[in-house]
Design an enzyme around this catalytic site. Structure first.
Site, PDB file in Angstrom:
ATOM      1  N   ASP A  19       0.835  -1.209   0.000  1.00 23.16           N
ATOM      2  CA  ASP A  19       0.000   0.000   0.000  1.00 23.16           C
ATOM      3  C   ASP A  19       0.869   1.258   0.000  1.00 23.16           C
ATOM      4  O   ASP A  19       0.620   2.208  -0.751  1.00 23.16           O
ATOM      5  CB  ASP A  19      -0.905  -0.064   1.253  1.00 23.16           C
ATOM      6  CG  ASP A  19      -1.933   1.036   1.305  1.00 23.16           C
ATOM      7  OD1 ASP A  19      -1.639   2.161   0.889  1.00 23.16           O
ATOM      8  OD2 ASP A  19      -3.043   0.770   1.808  1.00 23.16           O
ATOM      9  N   HIS A 212      -8.809  -1.324   8.107  1.00 23.99           N
ATOM     10  CA  HIS A 212      -7.736  -0.641   7.363  1.00 23.99           C
ATOM     11  C   HIS A 212      -8.065   0.843   7.388  1.00 23.99           C
ATOM     12  O   HIS A 212      -8.873   1.331   6.599  1.00 23.99           O
ATOM     13  CB  HIS A 212      -7.692  -1.192   5.928  1.00 23.99           C
ATOM     14  CG  HIS A 212      -6.616  -0.591   5.074  1.00 23.99           C
ATOM     15  ND1 HIS A 212      -5.545  -1.325   4.617  1.00 23.99           N
ATOM     16  CD2 HIS A 212      -6.443   0.666   4.588  1.00 23.99           C
ATOM     17  CE1 HIS A 212      -4.767  -0.539   3.877  1.00 23.99           C
ATOM     18  NE2 HIS A 212      -5.302   0.674   3.849  1.00 23.99           N
ATOM     19  N   HIS A 214      -7.178   5.032   7.618  1.00 26.62           N
ATOM     20  CA  HIS A 214      -6.238   6.068   7.187  1.00 26.62           C
ATOM     21  C   HIS A 214      -6.285   7.228   8.169  1.00 26.62           C
ATOM     22  O   HIS A 214      -7.304   7.446   8.831  1.00 26.62           O
ATOM     23  CB  HIS A 214      -6.589   6.545   5.773  1.00 26.62           C
ATOM     24  CG  HIS A 214      -6.074   5.628   4.697  1.00 26.62           C
ATOM     25  ND1 HIS A 214      -5.919   6.000   3.394  1.00 26.62           N
ATOM     26  CD2 HIS A 214      -5.654   4.338   4.742  1.00 26.62           C
ATOM     27  CE1 HIS A 214      -5.436   4.997   2.679  1.00 26.62           C
ATOM     28  NE2 HIS A 214      -5.273   3.963   3.476  1.00 26.62           N
ATOM     29  N   CYS A 245      -1.773  10.148   1.064  1.00 29.77           N
ATOM     30  CA  CYS A 245      -3.171   9.958   0.685  1.00 29.77           C
ATOM     31  C   CYS A 245      -3.298  10.244  -0.797  1.00 29.77           C
ATOM     32  O   CYS A 245      -2.999  11.342  -1.245  1.00 29.77           O
ATOM     33  CB  CYS A 245      -4.079  10.893   1.471  1.00 29.77           C
ATOM     34  SG  CYS A 245      -5.793  10.780   0.937  1.00 29.77           S
TER      35      CYS A 245
HETATM   36 ZN    ZN Z   1      -4.277   2.198   2.871  1.00 34.67          ZN
END
Ligand code: ZN
Length: 314
Positions: A19, A212, A214, A245
């Site tokens: 990721d 998951h 952020h 992001c």
């Molecule tokens: Zn992520």
């Protein structure tokens, strides 16, 4: 290692090498990736998403994933995970010998078209085909679907909770072993996290997978804690919050593994991860990505005086 080691009560799934790397422009040399993964494994992390099996022309950062998988497999006890978007990727992943596959499925219809150029129904069919392949050639391999945009979408805005529940049930019916929920766009709040995980658990029970989260708007840890409160025990995060992001240049992305481990260990919840060794692993990552911004409050502040990990204060 510090003296009394408690059985881990949560699984921290490190997603930086996939990721994180996928979201940065630079390509980390393979030898550096391997050193970074060694350092992550040495800290006690038990699951690492090491790469994705996608065409190299789309993501040159991931061109060496099969080699990275083979190296990661040399760490005993480590669950080696890779992302695959389709059957072709799954074939490569299974050939490389991964323990676990994660398939991205968008909760938002608009995000699904933009991200993988498939409808959600077409992605469910993909999950079914991948599960069939797994059953034939590697029945021990686990399949997770990571449901992106489960808490909101940058393209369509709101994502209906009933649609998340519907899609989670469809993924399990198609052969996935677990469904995790991802706050891809960093819009979730703790009340929503509790509510949605409870609803999904109501539909698929203990096949409910990872949170998951952020940290785009600073709520990453609060959302992880909310998920913990309603029974979630697997958490995705990345060392140094690597990844940023994709929708907000300059903003942080994934929850920072170091801060997440600090939160749980300070609460007396064992992660199995040695925080000092984890912080030391940043050097291996930074060496392979010079100039890339990294995040984390705990590494910046240091550990509190008298920090004794794995020992609950009396
Ligand atoms: Zn992520």
């Amino acid at each position: 290692m510090n003296a009394p080691v408690k059985e881990p009560e949560v699984l921290i799934s490190e997603v930086g090498p996939r990721d994180g790397l996928q979201s940065v422009k630079a390509t980390m040399p393979t030898a550096q990736k391997l050193r970074w993964i060694d350092a992550l494994a040495a800290s006690g992390l038990r699951e690492i998403e090491v790469g994705s099996f996608v065409p190299a022309k789309l993501l040159p950062q991931m061109a060496d994933t099969a080699e990275v998988v083979r190296h990661a497999l040399t760490h005993p006890g480590l669950t080696v995970m890779a992302l695959v978007p389709n059957v072709r990727g799954a074939e490569s992943a299974l050939r490389a010998g991964v323990h676990k596959i994660t398939i991205p499925v968008s909760a938002s219809a608009a995000h699904s078209m933009a991200n993988v150029r498939k409808t959600r129904e077409e992605m469910i069919a993909e999950v079914r085909a991948i599960a069939r392949l797994r059953d034939e050639v590697a029945p021990g391999v686990k399949i997770e679907t990571g449901m992106s945009t489960a808490f909101g979408c940058t393209i369509q805005g709101e994502v209906k909770e009933e649609e998340v529940v519907w899609l989670a049930s469809e993924c399990i019916a198609a052969g996935a072993d677990e469904v995790g929920l991802s706050d891809t766009s960093g819009v979730a709040n703790p009340a929503q996290v509790r509510r949605l995980f409870n609803k999904v658990r109501g539909a698929i029970g203990d096949k409910t997978g990872a949170a998951h989260m952020h940290n785009t708007r600073g709520l990453g840890l609060a959302n992880c804690l909310a998920a913990w409160d309603v029974g979630v025990r697997t958490f995705d995060s990345s060392l140094g919050g690597l990844g940023g992001c994709p929708f907000a240049p300059g903003a942080s992305g994934n929850v920072v593994t170091e801060d997440l481990v600090f939160m749980f260990e300070a609460m007396g919840v064992s992660t199995g991860v040695d925080l000092l060794a984890l912080i030391a692993a940043r050097a291996a990552m930074e060496a392979g990505l010079p100039g890339e911004p990294v995040y984390g409050m705990t590494p910046a502040a240091g550990l509190p005086k008298g920090w004794a990990q794995g020992v609950v204060a009396a």
